[in-house]
Scaffold this active site. Structure first.
Site, mmCIF file in Angstrom:
data_model
loop_
_atom_site.group_PDB
_atom_site.id
_atom_site.type_symbol
_atom_site.label_atom_id
_atom_site.label_comp_id
_atom_site.label_asym_id
_atom_site.label_seq_id
_atom_site.Cartn_x
_atom_site.Cartn_y
_atom_site.Cartn_z
ATOM 1 N N ASP A 35 -38.849 -27.958 35.931
ATOM 2 C CA ASP A 35 -38.868 -26.500 35.945
ATOM 3 C C ASP A 35 -37.505 -25.987 35.486
ATOM 4 O O ASP A 35 -36.574 -25.886 36.282
ATOM 5 C CB ASP A 35 -39.204 -25.991 37.354
ATOM 6 N N LYS A 52 -33.175 -20.827 34.422
ATOM 7 C CA LYS A 52 -32.414 -20.988 35.662
ATOM 8 C C LYS A 52 -30.922 -21.113 35.331
ATOM 9 O O LYS A 52 -30.572 -21.732 34.325
ATOM 10 C CB LYS A 52 -32.853 -22.261 36.384
ATOM 11 N N ARG A 57 -46.881 -20.741 40.849
ATOM 12 C CA ARG A 57 -48.036 -19.972 41.320
ATOM 13 C C ARG A 57 -49.066 -19.781 40.208
ATOM 14 O O ARG A 57 -50.250 -19.641 40.466
ATOM 15 C CB ARG A 57 -47.562 -18.639 41.904
#
Ligand code: BES
Ligand code: ZN
Ligand code: ZN
Length: 483
Positions: free
Chosen positions: A251, A258, A332
């Site tokens: 991720d 990030k 999600r």
């Protein structure tokens, strides 16, 4: 590591080392033969404290009581202290009390979990050399011990701890060695070994199943996504349980990239999916009389010219539209489609999903605890209870209608992030609830394992890195549902 249960006294057993538990500072107990030496060494028998008397070939470890939790971590720390040493076999005298069988089980779990190391990328290996542990139950004083039952518990402990280590290995493997297709191969290998059924969906099948949000998250990666479906289907199944895991093999955050410090450790974003595989391994080896389906959404979230973007609107498998405002809230999105697919494929009595879903959960409850969410308080309470019984920490986080409003979208059915910085674990859970059919609404729990799944120091029975969070709690819960 193999275990032998015997009624022979430790003095009669051959082993490289004797391990002695000092319970609740009881230096007077007949097991403690080196009081003076221990005092000289400054050993206070605090929980998890160890003292190796090299010339005596004895290792002492402290535990506050014979309860499962202190016995598990003491056993783990005893074995951890021997990593890299040359002892190959251990003998242990076990204390007999009413809960003896359970403290034996916890002890064996602790031994296997504590001896774990991840050495794949080290040139010089520093592993545990312990191969054989003899457990002596020589003290009967009126307490009946059913050897058969005790052996059964030891066997279960081995299965659970091995499955936890299996999950740890997957999570610890680097993103370029463990990408979605590798996750699928691991699942296929597991199926071959255990007799589980395994189905793998590749992009063409995912398109056919209209899993467009999952495909959008995966789009910028050179590693194509997979959805894995493992099935344990015994003849005498009492109930059906569905497990779903977030398997983000990396991720990066996607275009909502990030910051550097937050990207490190994101190989662990596959912990939920890896836990589902570990759980499937354990329950098939235990041959639990319940039908269990494990689904894993294996995807890599990367950047690139064809990456999905903030401002996109995606359509999930159930037709709901999602406004994307942050591509780092990708788990999600993957889970939304996999939850829909899982509900289409299996009409289950319970649905549990596992995910390293939010940093907010870590902020809220700390590094060691999972957050348990859902619409039904009893289901949540059941998960929390069995987590605690298993040696994991979990706590319920309650939904409320006010937070639910914060994921409303002006342009789509729902937004993938909340409009407030607060309550992020809960709003992520409430986002997932949008993808649970009404008829399953009270059968579902979401377990955010972002805290405990991967910790960069060792704690309790866990080493640095992957802990295998979710495996022990769910196997315990499934054992209970199978009764
Ligand atoms: N995988 C992360 C969550 C995470 C953070 C797991 C730290 C383990 C440790 C997840 O995909 C994520 O990035 N979530 C965002 C959501 C936000 C953009 C609403 C987060 O938590 O910051
Ligand atoms: Zn993310
Ligand atoms: Zn993530």
């Amino acid at each position: 590591m193999n275990f032998e249960l015997t009624i022979a006294k430790t003095a009669e057993i051959e082993a490289d080392l004797e391990l002695i538990f000092v319970i609740d500072n009881d230096f007077k107990h007949r097991f403690v033969q080196d009081k003076k030496l221990l005092k000289k060494a400054g050993f206070s028998a605090a929980q998890d404290e160890t003292c190796l008397l090299i010339e005596k070939n004895r290792l002492y470890v402290g535990a506050t009581s014979l309860a499962s939790a202190p016995m598990r971590t003491a056993a783990a720390n005893a074995l951890k202290s021997l990593i890299g040493k040359n002892y190959k076999s251990i003998k242990v005298s076990t204390y007999t009390n009413q809960g003896c069988i359970y403290s034996l089980r916890a002890m064996v779990e602790g031994f296997i979990l504590g001896a774990y190391t991840f050495e794949t990328y080290k040139s010089k290996k520093n592993e545990s050399k312990i191969k054989h542990i003899t457990l002596s139950i020589d003290e009967y004083n009126g307490v009946e011990i059913d050897i058969e039952k005790a052996s059964e518990q030891i066997h279960k402990a081995q299965i659970i701890a091995d499955a936890t280590n299996f999950t740890r290995d997957i999570v610890n493997t680097t993103p370029d060695d463990c990408y979605p297709d590798v996750m699928a191969s691991i699942a296929e290998g597991l199926a071959e070994e255990t007799g589980l059924k395994c189905k793998v969906l590749k992009p063409k099948a995912l398109k056919k199943e209209k899993m467009e949000t999952l495909l959008a998250v995966a789009r910028a990666s050179r590693h194509k996504p997979r959805v894995i479906h493992l099935t344990h289907k015994p003849k005498n199944a009492k109930i059906k349980v569905t497990l779903v895991g977030k398997g983000l093999t990396y991720d990066s955050g996607g275009l909502s990239l990030k910051p550097a410090d937050y990207m490190v450790t994101m190989k662990s974003d596959k912990s939920g999916g890896s836990a589902v595989m570990g759980i499937m391994k354990a329950i098939s080896e235990m041959d639990l009389p319940i039908e269990v389906h494990g689904f894993v959404g294996a995807v890599e979230n990367m950047i690139g010219g064809d990456a999905y973007k903030p401002d996109d609107v995606l359509v999930a498998k159930n037709g709901k539209t999602i406004e994307i405002r942050n591509t780092d809230a990708e788990g999600r999105l993957v889970l939304a489609d996999v939850l829909c697919y899982a509900q289409q494929e299996v009409k289950a009595d319970y649905i549990f999903d596992f995910a390293t879903l939010t940093g907010a959960c870590v902020v809220g409850v700390g590094h060691y605890t999972s957050g348990v969410m859902g619409n039904n308080d009893e289901v949540k309470a059941m998960v929390v209870k069995e987590a605690k019984n298993s040696g994991e920490l979990a706590t319920a986080l309650d939904f409320n209608p006010y937070l639910k409003k914060t994921i409303k979208s002006e342009i789509a059915d729902v937004c993938n992030i909340s409009n407030t910085r607060y309550g992020g674990a809960i709003t992520a859970g409430q986002f997932l609830s949008e993808f649970i059919d009404k008829k399953h609404s009270d059968k579902w729990a979401h377990i955010d394992i972002a805290g405990p799944a991967f910790v960069e120091h060792s704690w309790g029975e866990n080493p640095h890195g992957a802990s295998g969070a979710g495996v022990r709690m769910m196997v315990k819960l499934l054992e209970k549902l199978a009764k």
